[in-house]
Write an enzyme that holds these catalytic residues in place. Structure first.
Site, mmCIF file in Angstrom:
data_model
loop_
_atom_site.group_PDB
_atom_site.id
_atom_site.type_symbol
_atom_site.label_atom_id
_atom_site.label_comp_id
_atom_site.label_asym_id
_atom_site.label_seq_id
_atom_site.Cartn_x
_atom_site.Cartn_y
_atom_site.Cartn_z
ATOM 1 N N THR A 16 0.834 -1.208 0.000
ATOM 2 C CA THR A 16 0.000 0.000 0.000
ATOM 3 C C THR A 16 0.861 1.248 0.000
ATOM 4 O O THR A 16 0.544 2.236 -0.666
ATOM 5 C CB THR A 16 -0.963 -0.004 1.197
ATOM 6 O OG1 THR A 16 -1.798 -1.160 1.108
ATOM 7 C CG2 THR A 16 -1.829 1.238 1.237
ATOM 8 N N CYS A 17 1.954 1.206 0.722
ATOM 9 C CA CYS A 17 2.852 2.356 0.810
ATOM 10 C C CYS A 17 3.423 2.703 -0.562
ATOM 11 O O CYS A 17 3.504 3.869 -0.937
ATOM 12 C CB CYS A 17 3.980 2.072 1.801
ATOM 13 S SG CYS A 17 3.402 1.580 3.444
ATOM 14 N N SER A 18 3.808 1.682 -1.328
ATOM 15 C CA SER A 18 4.427 1.892 -2.638
ATOM 16 C C SER A 18 3.423 2.115 -3.756
ATOM 17 O O SER A 18 3.721 2.821 -4.721
ATOM 18 C CB SER A 18 5.297 0.689 -3.002
ATOM 19 O OG SER A 18 6.424 0.631 -2.157
#
Length: 161
Positions: A48-50
């Site tokens: 999700t972060c990337s």
């Protein structure tokens, strides 16, 4: 105790990813006299972060800066080498989004925003959040519920400006 709107950002040491390698910085260096959009992720290179969190701030950078934000910064309980490599992999210039390593999680713990990610083999990490900080004082704070990605997004923070 978790940081709240109106609280001053605690004094802490972080490491900034720069083109010349990691550089130690203090929270005063980052926040004093500035308006900062800070967001935190559980881990660099995580799904999700990337795929969403960092790209959202990259894509909306000009809009956020256009609303009076001096600095957009991303912090994670990773080292500055990882944060720099992650920025490079996402095509983010080191001056576009300030990538901050909180390698030992000290800043994250001081904010009261750490989480136990040992079940995922990640140790102690940061909760996912975003905040707007003016001259070291928290003006907006958006902490995600576990497993969600809604209120910490660049779109949500932009709407608060």
């Amino acid at each position: 105790m978790t940081v709240q709107i109106g609280d001053r950002i605690p004094s802490a040491n972080l490491t900034r990813a720069t083109d010349d390698g990691p550089r130690p910085v203090t929270t005063d260096d980052i926040f004093a006299g500035k308006t900062v959009a800070l967001f935190a992720v559980p881990g660099a290179f995580t799904p999700t972060c990337s795929a969403k969190h960092l790209p959202g701030f990259k894509d909306l950078r000009e809009d956020i800066v256009g609303k009076g934000v001096d600095t957009i910064a991303c912090v994670s309980v990773n080292d500055a080498f990882v944060m720099g490599a992650w920025a490079d992999s996402q095509g983010i210039g080191k001056e576009d989004i300030v990538m901050l390593g909180d390698g030992n999680g000290d800043f994250t713990r001081q904010l009261g925003l750490s989480m136990d990610a040992k079940g995922f083999g990640m140790g102690e990490r940061s909760q996912r959040y975003s905040m707007l900080v003016k001259d070291g004082v928290v003006e907006q704070l958006n902490i995600e519920q576990p497993g969600e990605f809604k209120v910490s997004s660049a779109e949500h923070l932009l709407a608060q400006l």
